[in-house]
Design an enzyme around this catalytic site. Structure first.
Site, PDB file in Angstrom:
ATOM      1  N   ILE A 199       0.881  -1.156   0.000  1.00  0.00           N
ATOM      2  CA  ILE A 199       0.000   0.000   0.000  1.00  0.00           C
ATOM      3  C   ILE A 199       0.920   1.207   0.000  1.00  0.00           C
ATOM      4  O   ILE A 199       1.751   1.340   0.864  1.00  0.00           O
ATOM      5  CB  ILE A 199      -0.911   0.068   1.241  1.00  0.00           C
ATOM      6  CG1 ILE A 199      -0.336  -0.775   2.379  1.00  0.00           C
ATOM      7  CG2 ILE A 199      -2.303  -0.362   0.926  1.00  0.00           C
ATOM      8  CD1 ILE A 199      -1.165  -0.727   3.618  1.00  0.00           C
ATOM      9  N   CYS A 200       0.753   2.030  -0.995  1.00  0.00           N
ATOM     10  CA  CYS A 200       1.646   3.170  -1.090  1.00  0.00           C
ATOM     11  C   CYS A 200       0.900   4.378  -0.558  1.00  0.00           C
ATOM     12  O   CYS A 200      -0.092   4.808  -1.121  1.00  0.00           O
ATOM     13  CB  CYS A 200       2.081   3.402  -2.514  1.00  0.00           C
ATOM     14  SG  CYS A 200       3.200   4.770  -2.653  1.00  0.00           S
TER      15      CYS A 200
END
Lengths: 307, 302
Positions: A92-93
């Protein structure tokens, strides 16, 4: 620490070591994070499910990887504990996904990102990459399950660190508040803090987080979080104080919510209705798009023939 | 001028430090990461064309660029030639203003050996540090960048063991691990100044982007690669107390016939330069940048 192993002239290494030190001198009740001994660019963390939400009491483990260009490039995060909000073992950025409208900036840190991650848990994923949307009951039962054991992941070395973090978090995070006390998990933490107990007593099942999320779109939440983190050091350096500020961050707005108990009565049937409506709409749009596509490709073919 | 800049200096000075690269490939699921890689690939491609800092070139090379272009521009370049001798280009990666400022300033100190200017700017840098602290930035998020700038400042002053030559300054300015850190230092200083004097900057920012001061700093000042505008220049000039002249080369022409080149001097507000106190007369900037829409380069007066 394996400080001697690294080139201390390297700016990324210097910065990361500073963050480790800072993290250790200002511990928080909401999260814990440590690098692997053999690679300081690779961290393990655990966050506490925000109180007043279906994640309350949960302990969620994950992994952080820092790029060689840190802090110019953002760290990447992934969760290892099933939680019903983020996919596990998927990056998850936090910087450029829907989660964050702004770009990553070097003035942020692992701490900032973890606080943001906690705050994002109760928000609506809006189809963001790496997100999932489970029902509250499922999330709640995952929260309970998350306490039982730390996830199995990676090398023996890493597992040791994960287990260590899990033990430590168990002592910090009171168990999930239950309507039926029989299900209460066995590992009751010994040192419960008074203030925490108060907040977890309010009600067994609080949709407060969801209500808050519905009221405020993601960008606003992001903004608030970042601001709060940057204000935190204002309170001076002493650890407990900072911890308390951070503590308050994810559960902000709980007081107003308590004044609106009717928000609690959310019919799952409603949810299902919306889901079906959304599915129906999606199908309709797909059909339309398909039709249009066929049409345009037909034209295209004609042109192609012509030339 | 005294040093020949043509010495073999290529981009091969890239960070020689070794870092254990975390294995990023092991995760099959991409997405955001993909987009980011694409972004940086485009940037890298763009960057290949020009190093962070180019060689000093005679102004004629600027004219050559517009040979088949606008007559107004050629005319203006001719006018420029009366006052300026040379140009030094910087990479157009959104950080060009800061990189131009960095080199221009350090080169000035190296050539003038102006100890009192160094003392003065150090005091300002200290002030900037306090500003950031009072705004709630955690020390560790900015102190590396500050330290690196101060290190460069000390090394351009001759006579100590850390002293560097003009050639070495060029090499460092082309080294990403130095240049990016100094750029980031300036970005922190700029952001701190804007936030500190939010009421002053607010109307300018509103005019530019319709964002709040907070949002503007977060989205247009602190992230690398975000281009600079007059708001950034004003803030940096004020914070460090360094006047900056910007010469504008654009297609605008005056109807009166004669072609002239506009410039604007950014003079630090509340300038506490000892020579400037009393008379608000000309503080002549020792940094001159050439602005062409979207880009800054360094100009050398005759």
């Amino acid at each position: 620490m394996a400080e001697d192993k690294y080139n201390l002239k390297n700016p990324a290494v210097k910065r990361i070591l500073q963050e480790v030190k800072e993290m250790q001198s200002n511990p928080s009740d909401d999260f814990m994070s440590l690098p692997l001994e053999e690679n300081i660019f690779d961290w393990q963390f655990a966050i506490r499910g925000p109180s007043e939400t279906e994640f309350e009491g949960g302990i969620y483990h994950g992994r952080i990887q820092l790029p060689a260009e840190y802090p110019f490039k953002p760290p990447s995060f992934m969760l290892l504990t099933p939680n019903g909000r983020f996919e596990t073992q998927t990056k998850i950025c936090l910087s450029i996904s829907n989660h964050h409208p702004e770009h990553w900036q070097p003035s942020w840190s692992v701490r900032t990102a973890l606080v943001a991650l906690i705050a994002f848990m109760p928000t609506n994923p809006n189809g963001a990459l790496g997100s999932v949307e489970y029902k509250k009951e499922e999330r709640r039962s995952l929260a309970i399950k998350s306490r039982a054991a730390a996830p199995r992941y990676g090398t023996v070395e890493r597992q040791k660190l994960i287990d260590e973090i899990h033990e430590c978090m168990l002592s910090k995070v009171p168990p999930v508040p239950q309507l039926s006390p029989s299900q209460d998990s066995k590992e009751h933490p010994s040192n419960r803090e008074g203030e925490v107990q108060v907040s977890s007593q309010h009600d067994g099942a609080t949709p407060a987080g969801e209500a808050a999320a519905e009221g405020s779109p993601n960008p606003a939440v992001g903004d608030r979080i970042v601001e709060e983190v940057q204000e935190a050091p204002l309170n001076g350096n002493p650890g407990p104080e900072v911890a308390r500020t951070l503590n308050a961050a994810p559960s902000g707005g709980s007081s107003q919510l308590l004044q609106r108990p009717e928000m609690k009565v959310q019919k799952p049937a409603d949810d299902r209705l919306f889901t079906w409506a959304a599915v129906g709409l999606t199908i309709a749009i797909m059909v339309l798009l398909f039709k249009k596509f066929m049409k345009s490709s037909g034209h295209g073919a004609v042109f192609m023939d012509g030339s | 001028m005294q040093n020949q800049d043509g010495v073999q200096v290529d981009g091969e000075v890239e960070s020689a430090t070794s870092v254990p690269t975390p294995e990023f490939d092991e995760w099959a699921n991409f997405g955001d990461q993909d987009i980011m890689q694409q972004h940086s690939a485009i940037r890298a491609e763009e960057a290949e064309k020009i190093p962070f800092l180019g060689d000093k070139e005679p102004l004629s090379s600027l004219a050559a660029e517009y040979q088949s272009g606008s007559a107004i521009l050629l005319e203006k370049i001719k006018v420029l030639g009366e006052q300026y001798a040379a140009i030094r280009r910087t990479r157009g990666d959104g950080n060009c203003f800061f990189r131009s400022f960095m080199f221009s300033y350090l080169e000035h100190i190296l050539e003038s050996q102006d100890q009192s200017e160094v003392d003065r700017i150090k005091a300002n840098v200290e002030q900037c540090r306090k500003t950031l602290q009072s705004l709630g930035y955690a020390d560790f998020t900015f102190e590396d960048f500050f330290a690196l700038f101060l290190e460069q400042l000390d090394s351009v002053l001759q006579g100590n063991e850390a002293s560097i030559s003009h050639d070495e300054l060029i090499l460092r300015s082309r080294d990403q691990s130095v240049s990016d850190y100094v750029v980031m230092f300036f970005r922190f200083v700029t952001s701190g100044e804007i936030r500190k004097r939010a009421e002053f900057f607010e109307p300018f920012i509103l005019g530019l982007t319709n964002a709040t001061v907070e949002q503007f700093c977060k989205s247009s000042v602190e992230p690398m690669g975000e281009e600079s505008d007059h708001v950034h220049i004003t803030a940096l000039s004020d914070a460090l107390g360094v006047p900056i002249r910007v010469v504008y080369l654009d297609r605008s022409s005056c109807d009166t016939g004669g072609v002239s080149v506009n410039h604007h001097d950014f003079v630090p507000a509340g300038s506490d330069l000892p020579n400037a106190s009393g008379c608000s007369e000309k503080v002549s900037p020792f940094i001159t940048l050439l602005y062409r829409p979207g880009h800054y380069d360094i100009l050398y007066p005759k």
